[in-house]
Design an enzyme around this catalytic site. Structure first.
Site, mmCIF file in Angstrom:
data_model
loop_
_atom_site.group_PDB
_atom_site.id
_atom_site.type_symbol
_atom_site.label_atom_id
_atom_site.label_comp_id
_atom_site.label_asym_id
_atom_site.label_seq_id
_atom_site.Cartn_x
_atom_site.Cartn_y
_atom_site.Cartn_z
ATOM 1 C CE1 TYR A 142 -3.260 -2.823 0.037
ATOM 2 C CE2 TYR A 142 -3.680 -2.444 2.461
ATOM 3 C CZ TYR A 142 -4.133 -3.054 0.947
ATOM 4 O OH TYR A 142 -4.945 -4.105 1.235
ATOM 5 C CE LYS A 198 0.704 -17.009 -2.374
ATOM 6 N NZ LYS A 198 0.304 -18.346 -3.005
ATOM 7 C CG ASP A 231 -2.033 -19.701 -0.930
ATOM 8 O OD1 ASP A 231 -1.098 -19.921 0.037
ATOM 9 O OD2 ASP A 231 -1.941 -20.418 -2.188
ATOM 10 C CG ASP A 255 -7.137 -4.630 4.071
ATOM 11 O OD1 ASP A 255 -8.011 -4.731 4.762
ATOM 12 O OD2 ASP A 255 -7.101 -3.921 3.202
ATOM 13 C CG ASP A 259 -12.168 -6.977 6.628
ATOM 14 O OD1 ASP A 259 -11.874 -6.302 7.710
ATOM 15 O OD2 ASP A 259 -12.717 -6.065 5.397
#
Ligand code: NAD
Length: 373
Positions: A142, A198, A231, A255, A259
């Site tokens: 970001y 990852k 993942d 993020d 959620d």
């Protein structure tokens, strides 16, 4: 005797309503447990704009830097929607996060037994759930450079002729400091950290894994550490979330994963959060605690707001800023008892019925339960 300083910033909308209920809990601990809190209160968001013309006054920012912890309600509302971007209520919140350098965002996912049927997953998968996601908040994709949308005219193969770029960039120092925060938190909980990245496809993921391992081996060998590809982490979160204690991950994966984890537990009115920074002179981190929900203008002033997210945010402050873990446990038990008794604000009314109560009655019930435990 230690005095614990707390700056309360109720903000806008239902912020002041839910904060009134937190005050009752603070008063209860002062009166019944002899814990000294030095509580001050100030303005943030639209409320600060109305008085000072800015969403956070310099003096308030200064106070926030000096206290053990900040507890914020919520900011924003329709009255401020058309303000210039630079003075929008959210800018007050962002200024606090930036100037306090709050790099670790904590989102617990805790399922109270009485609310297990509110989860999107089956009761047996979420009952007793208590996990904590630590998301790196100030770096990563970001913020990384280069970024932007550029023309790609020299590439005839590219239909549309444009390219969008973001850069995932982490320094070892940024990874080590958030890893340390996660290990410290794990020591106050189940003593286990699972780091997610990852590393199979991203160099920044390899660095992440190596640096988290380094912090573990050199500073926290007593905490159990595991690594998981993000993942797979997403899959495991919905398959068997109870296997985790603390999850530490980067800004982007955090993020998304936080959620997803939040929805395991049901209502927005139940979700607390915290953002932590570097340790202060007393060894505890700079910290701001806040419910995940916003200012809920649709129910403001109607006594319908659920104060539990804000009260649970205060419980996090007890545990992580004041080192009062037993008191945090007690407060969470009181909330559990009230919910088990069927006491419900409007957002928690489900098929099982229950007693509908107002914001203020919910606060009173929680204080009553504290006294009864
Ligand atoms: P919101 O979280 O305020 O409300 C979403 C829905 O959830 C609404 O129906 C609301 O009534 C309900 N809700 C939220 N908190 C509740 C509670 N404690 N008890 C019962 N019901 C609750 O999100 P929104 O409607 O998208 O945004 C409203 C305003 O809040 C906007 O100005 C937005 O910018 C701001 N906002 C602030 C924050 C923050 O301060 N951290 C976060 C999100 C949104």
């Amino acid at each position: 005797m230690t005095t614990h300083s707390l700056l309360i910033l109720p903000g806008d909308g239902i912020g002041p309503e839910v904060m009134t209920e937190v005050r009752k809990v603070i008063d209860w601990f002062q009166t019944n447990k002899g814990i000294q809190f030095d509580v001050s209160e100030d303005l943030v968001g639209g409320a600060a704009y109305d008085k000072h013309g800015v969403p956070l006054a310099d003096e308030t920012m200064q106070k926030a830097q000096e206290v053990d912890a900040v507890l914020l309600g919520a900011v924003g509302g329709p009255a401020y929607d058309n303000l210039d971007f630079s003075v929008k209520p959210e800018r007050g919140l962002l200024r606090l996060r930036k100037e306090m350098d709050l790099f670790a965002n904590l989102r617990p996912a805790q399922c109270f037994d009485a609310l297990a049927d509110f989860s999107s997953l089956k009761r047996e998968i979420v009952a007793g759930l208590d996990i904590l996601i630590v998301r790196e908040l100030t770096s990563g994709v970001y913020f990384g450079e280069p970024r932007g949308i550029h023309s790609d005219d020299n590439n005839p193969q590219n239909e549309g002729g444009r390219v969008g770029i973001n850069t995932q960039r982490y320094t070892s120092g940024e990874i080590r400091r958030v890893a340390r925060a996660a290990f410290e938190l794990a020591k106050k909980r189940g003593n286990r950290v699972c780091s997610m990245e990852k590393a199979n496809v991203m160099e920044s993921g390899i660095l992440w894994r190596e640096e988290v391992q380094w912090v573990h081996d050199n500073e926290y060998p007593e905490v159990e550490l595991s690594h998981m590809y993000a993942d797979n982490g997403a899959m495991q979160l919905v398959r068997r979330p109870n296997q985790f204690d603390v999850i530490v991950t980067d800004n982007l994966f955090g993020d998304i994963l936080s959620d997803a984890a939040a929805m395991l537990t049901g209502s927005l009115g139940m979700l607390p959060s915290a953002s932590l920074g570097a340790p202060m002179a007393n060894g505890r981190p700079k910290a701001m605690y806040e419910p995940v929900h916003g200012s809920a203008p649709d129910i403001t002033g109607q006594g319908k707001a659920n104060p539990i997210a804000c009260i649970l945010s205060f419980a996090m402050a007890l545990r992580y800023s004041y080192d009062l873990g037993a008191e945090a446990d007690l407060l969470e038990k009181a909330i559990e008892k009230v919910l088990a008794d069927g006491v419900r604000t409007a957002d928690l009314m489900g098929p099982d019925g229950g007693t509908p109560v107002s914001t203020s009655q919910m606060g009173d019930k929680i204080v009553e339960a504290l006294s009864a435990l």
